[in-house]
Design a protein around this motif. Structure first.
Motif, PDB file in Angstrom:
ATOM      1  N   ILE A   2       7.177 -17.509 -15.076  1.00 35.70           N
ATOM      2  CA  ILE A   2       6.798 -17.636 -13.665  1.00 35.70           C
ATOM      3  C   ILE A   2       6.725 -16.238 -13.059  1.00 35.70           C
ATOM      4  O   ILE A   2       7.725 -15.521 -13.038  1.00 35.70           O
ATOM      5  CB  ILE A   2       7.844 -18.470 -12.902  1.00 35.70           C
ATOM      6  CG1 ILE A   2       8.042 -19.825 -13.582  1.00 35.70           C
ATOM      7  CG2 ILE A   2       7.455 -18.649 -11.455  1.00 35.70           C
ATOM      8  CD1 ILE A   2       9.261 -20.574 -13.113  1.00 35.70           C
ATOM      9  N   THR A   4       6.398 -13.805  -9.839  1.00 34.40           N
ATOM     10  CA  THR A   4       6.670 -13.939  -8.405  1.00 34.40           C
ATOM     11  C   THR A   4       6.143 -12.754  -7.597  1.00 34.40           C
ATOM     12  O   THR A   4       6.290 -12.729  -6.382  1.00 34.40           O
ATOM     13  CB  THR A   4       8.188 -14.086  -8.136  1.00 34.40           C
ATOM     14  OG1 THR A   4       8.841 -12.996  -8.767  1.00 34.40           O
ATOM     15  CG2 THR A   4       8.739 -15.386  -8.657  1.00 34.40           C
ATOM     16  N   GLU A  16      12.882 -18.795  -7.590  1.00 34.66           N
ATOM     17  CA  GLU A  16      14.214 -18.404  -8.089  1.00 34.66           C
ATOM     18  C   GLU A  16      15.085 -19.637  -8.298  1.00 34.66           C
ATOM     19  O   GLU A  16      15.801 -19.759  -9.284  1.00 34.66           O
ATOM     20  CB  GLU A  16      14.920 -17.447  -7.095  1.00 34.66           C
ATOM     21  CG  GLU A  16      14.272 -16.072  -6.950  1.00 34.66           C
ATOM     22  CD  GLU A  16      14.089 -15.344  -8.286  1.00 34.66           C
ATOM     23  OE1 GLU A  16      14.903 -15.558  -9.193  1.00 34.66           O
ATOM     24  OE2 GLU A  16      13.095 -14.597  -8.415  1.00 34.66           O
ATOM     25  N   LYS A  19      13.972 -21.511 -11.389  1.00 30.14           N
ATOM     26  CA  LYS A  19      14.401 -20.809 -12.601  1.00 30.14           C
ATOM     27  C   LYS A  19      15.891 -21.017 -12.858  1.00 30.14           C
ATOM     28  O   LYS A  19      16.340 -21.125 -13.986  1.00 30.14           O
ATOM     29  CB  LYS A  19      14.110 -19.304 -12.476  1.00 30.14           C
ATOM     30  CG  LYS A  19      12.703 -18.968 -12.951  1.00 30.14           C
ATOM     31  CD  LYS A  19      12.557 -17.496 -13.273  1.00 30.14           C
ATOM     32  CE  LYS A  19      12.208 -16.722 -12.016  1.00 30.14           C
ATOM     33  NZ  LYS A  19      11.940 -15.307 -12.210  1.00 30.14           N
ATOM     34  N   LEU A  44       5.483 -23.645 -11.874  1.00 33.08           N
ATOM     35  CA  LEU A  44       6.876 -24.110 -11.713  1.00 33.08           C
ATOM     36  C   LEU A  44       7.066 -25.474 -12.375  1.00 33.08           C
ATOM     37  O   LEU A  44       8.052 -25.719 -13.077  1.00 33.08           O
ATOM     38  CB  LEU A  44       7.251 -24.226 -10.234  1.00 33.08           C
ATOM     39  CG  LEU A  44       7.329 -22.966  -9.384  1.00 33.08           C
ATOM     40  CD1 LEU A  44       7.927 -23.302  -8.015  1.00 33.08           C
ATOM     41  CD2 LEU A  44       8.158 -21.890 -10.047  1.00 33.08           C
ATOM     42  N   TYR A  47       7.098 -25.212 -16.066  1.00 36.07           N
ATOM     43  CA  TYR A  47       8.366 -24.635 -16.534  1.00 36.07           C
ATOM     44  C   TYR A  47       9.430 -25.732 -16.660  1.00 36.07           C
ATOM     45  O   TYR A  47      10.128 -25.841 -17.671  1.00 36.07           O
ATOM     46  CB  TYR A  47       8.807 -23.554 -15.531  1.00 36.07           C
ATOM     47  CG  TYR A  47      10.179 -23.007 -15.779  1.00 36.07           C
ATOM     48  CD1 TYR A  47      10.386 -22.008 -16.726  1.00 36.07           C
ATOM     49  CD2 TYR A  47      11.280 -23.501 -15.073  1.00 36.07           C
ATOM     50  CE1 TYR A  47      11.666 -21.516 -16.968  1.00 36.07           C
ATOM     51  CE2 TYR A  47      12.548 -23.016 -15.303  1.00 36.07           C
ATOM     52  CZ  TYR A  47      12.737 -22.024 -16.254  1.00 36.07           C
ATOM     53  OH  TYR A  47      14.002 -21.550 -16.485  1.00 36.07           O
ATOM     54  N   LYS A  51      11.061 -27.288 -20.067  1.00 37.05           N
ATOM     55  CA  LYS A  51      12.521 -27.196 -20.220  1.00 37.05           C
ATOM     56  C   LYS A  51      13.093 -28.577 -20.584  1.00 37.05           C
ATOM     57  O   LYS A  51      13.975 -28.717 -21.416  1.00 37.05           O
ATOM     58  CB  LYS A  51      13.117 -26.715 -18.894  1.00 37.05           C
ATOM     59  CG  LYS A  51      14.456 -26.016 -19.045  1.00 37.05           C
ATOM     60  CD  LYS A  51      14.789 -25.264 -17.788  1.00 37.05           C
ATOM     61  CE  LYS A  51      16.128 -25.728 -17.258  1.00 37.05           C
ATOM     62  NZ  LYS A  51      16.463 -25.224 -15.966  1.00 37.05           N
TER      63      LYS A  51
END
Ligand code: V47
Ligand code: SF4
Length: 383
Positions: A2, A4, A16, A19, A44, A47, A51
């Protein structure tokens, strides 16, 4: 990854949080809808999806039974139902017709039947309990996911049973889990305009809560892309997230794109593909306690469902086998929704994801990552 750099501070903060595996607030969810680019929410959501599930993308082998499209309710977005007074224009399946549909799959490795339909005043709790018993007597291992909270609420009221009593009776008769339909938009100012006369948000949530307490799992939907605003979507997801914190009984969240053909909301334009992908992505980010996010391909179309696999989605429902009419009647491009296992696998592989056949409760049945597509075409077991 990601990135930023170049982001405003508020979006940076959200990145943040994601993450760090932290929950975002309602205000942050709203900000994502209003201010973030599709690329940002997509990265996002992807991600989080990777995960949780890596590249795994689930599907199942299923079929639907739609007992009737006659309905005592009159939701303005519904293209499918016919009022009881016009029941000659609709269909009503008999017990034998529904059992014949189940028997048609004898010897075919489907794992789930999804039963959903209109709310017919004469198809009562006993009728459906009988149907469940008969399906289970014929094929005990077939998972029955049946009846939206709207259908259940009506049946239980008519039978003068509370939610716990009604659900217990159906569970004992063979009901394994509950689909996510009927949720629409919970916020009363919108619900009153699109589906005024059926169970309200509190009633919908209470039924799912009671099912979870009985050990049954369920799904949750949201009908989006019509007259609701972004804050209504967040409100809807907040209520689901709160219940899920308590029960952990929801498997999957399924955003349902409003389709506008032949209904009382045909003047409302449909959402764009950018909006659709954003909806999936924000749902994946906001609903941190929902294990799965489903794109229902008969409603979205198979190519858009494929695209959604890059925006947080990790499930695309099942083979369906042309057994549902809800979306074809509302104008979906999928006029005869049916995909073979080979087609589903190839769709997922084209998106560079890993196809995994699952059962309704996400137990893995077969991973198709290493299965050769040529072998699938010639081996009927794999089709
Ligand atoms: O509640 C009706 C929706 C739902 C339209 O749990 C429409 O796995 C868009 O809930 N445009 C029923 N949507 C279907 C449903 C479902 C579907 C697939 C999987 C699962 C699951 C559940 O269909 C209704 C309503 O929100 N719907 N008309 C329309 N014009
Ligand atoms: Fe009936 Fe369901 Fe259609 Fe509403 S959405 S009119 S409850 S079939």
């Amino acid at each position: 990854m990601i990135t930023t750099s170049g982001l405003s501070n508020d979006l940076k903060q959200i990145a943040e949080k994601v993450k760090a595996g932290k929950r975002i607030t309602d205000e942050e969810g709203l900000l994502l809808f209003e201010k973030a680019s599709l690329a940002f929410v997509g990265s996002l959501a992807n991600y989080i999806r990777e995960k949780l599930h890596g590249n795994k993308t689930y599907f199942n082998r299923n079929f639907h039974i739609e007992p009737t499209n006659v309905c005592v309710f009159s939701c303005n977005f519904c293209s499918y139902s016919r009022l009881y007074a016009h029941r000659d224009e609709g269909w009503e399946l008999s017990m034998d017709q529904m059992l014949d549909m189940v028997k048609k799959y004898d010897g075919i490795p489907v794992t789930e039947v999804h039963i959903v339909g209109g709310v017919h005043p004469k198809m009562n709790l006993e009728f459906f309990a009988d149907l469940l018993r008969k399906i289970k007597a014929h094929r005990p291992e077939l998972h029955i996911k049946g009846f939206t909270a709207v259908e259940l609420d009506y049946m239980f009221h008519k039978a003068k049973l509370n939610n716990e009593e009604g659900l217990k009776l159906l569970h004992e008769a063979g009901l394994d889990s509950i689909p996510g339909g009927g949720a629409e938009i919970f916020a009363p100012e919108i619900r009153e305009k699109i589906s005024a006369d059926k169970v309200d948000a509190a009633g919908w949530l209470k039924i799912h809560e009671a099912a979870h307490h009985l050990g049954m799992h369920s799904n949750a939907t949201m009908l989006y892309g019509h007259i609701e605003k972004y804050h209504h979507r967040i409100d809807h997801m907040r209520r689901l997230r709160e219940l899920q914190d308590i029960t952990k009984g929801f498997n999957t969240f399924i955003p349902l794109k409003f389709r506008n053909k032949d209904n009382d909301m045909s003047n409302v334009p449909e959402s764009t593909i950018i909006e659709d992908m954003k909806m999936y992505a924000v749902a994946r980010i906001y609903l941190d306690n929902f294990p799965h996010l489903k794109a229902y391909w008969p409603m979205l179309g198979r190519q858009n469902a494929q695209l959604s696999l890059s925006f947080g989605v990790n499930d695309i429902d099942g083979t369906i086998d042309d057994t549902t009419k809800i979306y074809s009647m509302a104008g979906s491009e999928e006029q005869n929704p049916s995909m073979t296992t080979a087609e589903l696998v190839s769709l997922i592989k084209q998106a560079k994801r890993e196809p995994v056949e699952r059962d309704t409760l996400y137990k893995e049945i077969k991973n198709y990552a290493e299965v050769d597509m040529k072998e699938m075409e010639v081996n009927p077991e794999l089709n």
